[in-house]
Structure formats: C-alpha cells, structure tokens
Design an enzyme around this catalytic site. Structure first.
Site, PDB file in Angstrom:
ATOM      1  CE1 TYR A  90      -3.557   3.287   0.607  1.00 59.12           C
ATOM      2  CE2 TYR A  90      -1.995   3.489   2.247  1.00 59.12           C
ATOM      3  CZ  TYR A  90      -2.613   4.007   1.604  1.00 59.12           C
ATOM      4  OH  TYR A  90      -3.278   4.746   2.054  1.00 59.12           O
ATOM      5  CD  GLU A 116      -9.397   8.190   4.793  1.00 54.49           C
ATOM      6  OE1 GLU A 116      -9.533   9.403   3.967  1.00 54.49           O
ATOM      7  OE2 GLU A 116      -7.812   7.423   3.615  1.00 54.49           O
ATOM      8  NE  ARG A 143     -13.041  30.744  50.159  1.00 57.80           N
ATOM      9  CZ  ARG A 143     -13.686  29.381  50.802  1.00 57.80           C
ATOM     10  NH1 ARG A 143     -13.988  28.955  51.189  1.00 57.80           N
ATOM     11  NH2 ARG A 143     -15.371  30.811  50.675  1.00 57.80           N
ATOM     12  CG  ASN A 157      -0.570   9.205   5.496  1.00 62.71           C
ATOM     13  OD1 ASN A 157      -1.586   9.008   6.315  1.00 62.71           O
ATOM     14  ND2 ASN A 157      -0.837   8.162   4.501  1.00 62.71           N
ATOM     15  CG  HIS A 175      -3.939  14.514  -0.776  1.00 60.16           C
ATOM     16  ND1 HIS A 175      -3.990  13.228  -1.803  1.00 60.16           N
ATOM     17  CD2 HIS A 175      -4.164  13.339   0.289  1.00 60.16           C
ATOM     18  CE1 HIS A 175      -4.308  12.068  -2.139  1.00 60.16           C
ATOM     19  NE2 HIS A 175      -4.814  11.829  -0.272  1.00 60.16           N
ATOM     20  CG  PHE A 228      -2.619   7.933   9.503  1.00 63.10           C
ATOM     21  CD1 PHE A 228      -4.233   7.745   9.954  1.00 63.10           C
ATOM     22  CD2 PHE A 228      -2.186   6.640   8.542  1.00 63.10           C
ATOM     23  CE1 PHE A 228      -4.708   6.824   9.260  1.00 63.10           C
ATOM     24  CE2 PHE A 228      -3.171   5.490   8.424  1.00 63.10           C
ATOM     25  CZ  PHE A 228      -4.673   5.388   9.065  1.00 63.10           C
ATOM     26  CE1 TYR A 230     -16.658  29.307  47.755  1.00 59.07           C
ATOM     27  CE2 TYR A 230     -17.224  27.825  46.430  1.00 59.07           C
ATOM     28  CZ  TYR A 230     -17.110  27.998  47.670  1.00 59.07           C
ATOM     29  OH  TYR A 230     -17.774  27.111  48.497  1.00 59.07           O
TER      30      TYR A 230
END
Length: 521
Positions: A55, A413, A284, A197, A85, A329, A281
C-alpha cells in the site's frame, strides 16, 4: 553560536522545537540518522524492483488502495498525491506554526521507517534553516489518515509548486527556488504519501499551545495575586499543609507560587486581624482552579512530547520484507488533550473575569468602579464587559471537536479525530485569554494604588512597576482600549512573566522549585 540539534538522535521537546523555529538552534543530520534514512530508502526501492504489492508504494491511496500502479508510474503517483491533496482553504496559518510543521516532519521521517530520500530531508531542512516557509491554509484536515491537506500544501514547494514566505514576502515557490539556484525534487516511491501522512499540523498547534498556555498560567498566578492584594484577601488558603491533604501537583505548585508572590507584603500584613472570615472563591480557590488547568497543561505537554518523537505516517517500513499498514497517523491521542486544554484555558479566563468583577464592587475600601469620581466617569466598569464577552466566546469554543467524526474516503476512513480543529480552537481561546488577563492586570494595578502608601510584596511591586512603564494610573475616563493593548502586549509576549521571574531570582525566591516537570523542557 547556535546550538546544534541532531534530528532523530536528539529528542524533540517543546523547548527545542521552539528554539529551532526561532533560529536559536540549528538542525542537522548525524551519521546514524543518515544511515537509517538510506537503509529505509533502499528497502522501498527493493519492494518496487521485486514487484511486491505494498500500500502507498505501488497502489493507490485510501479507497483506491486495491488499485495497482505499475513501476513506471510509481514516481508520478507521488507527485500527483501532493497536487490532489492540496485542497486547504481559509487564511494561512502563522509562519511559525508552518515552520514547526517542517521541524516535526523531519523528526518523524528521520527515524528511518518511512522510505524517503536523504535529499528530500535535506531540502526540508534547507527550508527551515533559510526561513523559506510554505504557505499552509488553516482548514481542510480532519485529523486522521494524517493532516493530509495542510501537509500537502506544506510539501508542495519541494516539487516547485505552491507558495512560500521568503524574506517576509509571499511568493510562488518556483520563483524562490530559481532565485536560490535550486531544482524541484523528483519524489521517489512512497515519498509523497510519507510527506502527507502524519499529525504534524495538529502537533505544531499543540507545541505552540503548550508554550502559550504555560505563559498564561504563569501570568494568571501573578495577576491573580495582585487582585488578591488589592482586595485585601488572605494567603491562609495557600498553606502547604492544606494542599498536602489533597496533593494534586498543579494545586501544590500554584499554592507555592502564590505564597512566594505574596511573601513580605505590607498590604497583607496590614489586615491580619480584619475579622473577615473567608474570601470569594475566585481568590481563595486559585490553587484548585489554576492548579487544575496546570494539570491539564502537563498532560498535553507530556503527550505532545511523545508525538513529537513518533513515526506517524503509513505504511511503516520495518524492512524490505516487512511493512505494516496501520493507523499511527490518527490524531486522536492529541485531539483529546487539546480539547481538554481548551477547557483549561477557558477556565483561567472565567475565574479572572470574576476577579475583575470583584475589583469593581466598591468593597473592602476600594472605590466603586476603581475611580473616585464616578457618575461623570464610568471608571473600570466597561473593561469588564469585554472580559465577560471574551469568556462567553471561549465557552462557545469549548465544544470538543474530538467528540465528532465524519467519515471520509467513501467510508474507508470511517472514524477521524478532528484534532486539527481542536488545535486551532485552543489558539483562539488563548487569544481571548491573553486579553482577559491583560484587563485584570490593568484593573488590579489600578486597585493597588488605592492601598498606598502601603506596598505589596517585592515581586508584585515588580509586576506593578513593569505595567506602569506603559500604562499609567487612571484619574478619569480615557480610551481604555489603548491601555488594554499595552497590557496585552506584555502578557502575550511573556515579558511580564520573565520580568517577575528575574525579580524572583534576584530576591532568591524559588517560585517553581521542585516542579521541574511543569517547565517547557
């Protein structure tokens, strides 16, 4: 002389990554790293020669993983993956963050499990050292299968495409390479996939977030102590014996810092027997609230450091006969702590706003709205409107991006982290927090003036005097936005914290002694 940093041999910390990005250190490849890279490259070339199907080396990507690519096209495939991409949109990320991405990418690839060419790594290092920084759009990553879109934009200049910042000017990459006498790189098998990646977009935002949140936490202790002084609060709730009974590390650290910051104060001594039983608060409980955010910060820092020294591409090349297609990834390990850090930063702003409000109430000897002649003057009423607005905006940013997932790649995915959004959101929350703290600083400094001639501690007077170099006491209304901007500058750039730390060293007050893990190292 710049400090050398050897990629893959030296561990990358938050501090060393920021030092490389700032140009204080110089990145190099040593002999061991070079051997690892060359061996991994040879392993990939052997896979291609032998025609075994692996792959990303000789197949398509994502849903196209079962599509075989012949040997002649394996190089073209890597070139095309950077083009296809590069789909990011929105404003460019800050150049410093893009530079951190490059630094993190080198550290991941130089481990020797990615099959990239040595010349490719050397070119990325050239970009870092010569400050030729790719233009990377802020949106487009879903934080799994790597930060694909931003990493594609980051690496386009390697093949002569995309844009870079060169000497502060945005230019086409091809123009800059030509001017520098460099040719675009011809990517080898797997290289394009190895480049896109990974989690370097999420990681770069995490590194910057760790630095900025740390500065805000340090500043919040100083500014909160100033507000407590102005409101004649007590330091009894910061007693170490109390916090040893509930020993969270962040709480113990903040309590120690507050004791150190308030030590030797005349203002504190002047109301020892005032009869007031308890403080609100927001005064404190600073150790508990600031401390909880410190604990969240430490968790983010620890996981960011692990990620900065990890291999996060796919597939992993363990040898020419041993490759694994896995999920290193996936951004979930950082997405969750980044969202947690968002809440931690927002809460520091929330409690700071409450202290701003207390300073305006006209209680415990302070004038209403921190000004003597109100009515004609609005005093410090309206700056607190801004803190209220910023706190609310931060609340809307606290929806955890990592709680969502939208499938991509036609379902291949099918679970993604959205960690890129987590990292960007943290930056926005910190933008608002720095302004909230600046407004509290201006308000607390104004209030302390009404305790004169009494003095606060040496360290808090240092902080007060540092602000007064640029922001004076307000006798009447003026454009407070100008004061806020000046205060914001010394909060955001870290100089307020640095100045107080220098004063502490001069006074031999050790604010952070025993808590080395809460530093950026």
């Amino acid at each position: 002389m710049r400090t050398p940093f050897f990629y893959g041999t030296d561990a990358l910390s938050v501090e060393s990554a920021l030092s490389l990005a700032a140009g204080h250190s110089i990145g190099r490849l040593d002999e061991a790293a070079t051997r690892r890279v060359l061996q991994s490259q040879n392993d990939v070339q052997a896979i291609v020669r032998e025609g075994r199907t692996v792959y990303g080396i000789n197949t398509g990507f994502g849903i196209l993983a079962d599509t075989a690519i012949n040997e002649e096209d394996t190089r073209l495939l890597q070139h095309k993956i950077l083009q296809s991409h590069s789909v990011g949109v929105g404003d460019p990320i800050p150049a410093e963050v893009a530079k951190l991405m490059l630094i993190c990418k080198v550290q991941a690839l130089v481990q020797g499990f990615s099959g990239v060419q040595l010349s490719t790594l050397e070119r990325i290092i050239w970009h870092i050292e010569n400050d030729v920084i790719p233009v990377v759009p802020e949106k487009g990553s879903v934080g799994a299968s790597g930060d694909l879109a931003p990493l594609a934009h980051l690496c386009l200049p390697l093949i002569g495409l995309g844009e870079v910042y060169h000497k502060g000017v945005r230019k086409p990459s091809a123009e800059v390479l030509q001017a520098e006498g460099l040719e675009p790189i011809a990517l080898g098998p797997k290289e394009g996939l190895a480049l896109i990646n990974g989690t370097q977009f999420i990681l770069a935002f995490a590194l910057k977030g760790v630095q900025r949140l740390h500065n805000c936490l340090e500043a919040a202790d100083i500014i909160g102590a100033m507000s407590l002084e102005a409101l004649t609060g007590t330091k009894a709730p910061f007693d170490e014996r109390l916090h040893r009974l509930r020993p969270y590390a962040g709480n113990l650290l903040v309590a120690q810092r507050l004791r150190g910051l308030l030590g030797g104060s005349d203002i504190m001594q002047s109301h020892v027997d005032c009869g007031r039983v308890q403080d609100p608060y927001s005064l404190r409980c600073m150790p508990q609230v600031h401390g909880a955010s410190r604990n969240a910060w430490l968790h983010l820092k620890d996981l960011t450091t692990i990620e900065a020294n990890s291999v996060t591409d796919n597939p992993i090349v363990l040898g020419k006969d041993d490759t694994i297609s896995g999920g290193n990834f996936h951004g979930q390990p950082l997405a969750l702590p980044l969202d947690y850090a968002c809440f931690a930063a927002a809460e520091i702003g929330n409690i700071s706003d409450r202290r701003c409000y207390l300073l305006l109430e006209g209680k415990w000897g302070l004038p209403l709205l921190l000004m003597k002649n109100v009515g004609l003057n609005s005093g410090f009423m309206i700056p607190q409107y801004t803190t209220a607005a910023l706190v609310t905006e931060n609340k809307t940013l606290c929806f955890p991006a990592s709680a969502d997932s939208i499938p991509t790649s036609l379902g291949q995915e099918d679970h993604v982290s959205m960690g890129s959004i987590s990292g960007r959101k943290l930056g926005k929350v910190l933008d608002n927090l720095e302004y909230i703290l600046a407004i509290e600083l201006v308000s607390a400094a104004q209030a302390i003036e009404f305790r004169r001639p009494l003095k606060s501690s040496v360290l808090l007077e240092c902080a007060h005097d540092y602000l007064r170099r640029t922001v004076g006491f307000a006798e009447e209304d003026r454009i407070f936005a100008d004061d806020i901007q000046k205060a914001h500058r010394i909060v955001a750039d870290g100089s307020l914290v640095s100045h107080v730390n220098e004063c502490a060293r001069a006074q031999e007050v050790h604010l952070n002694k025993g808590f080395d893990n809460f530093t950026l190292k």
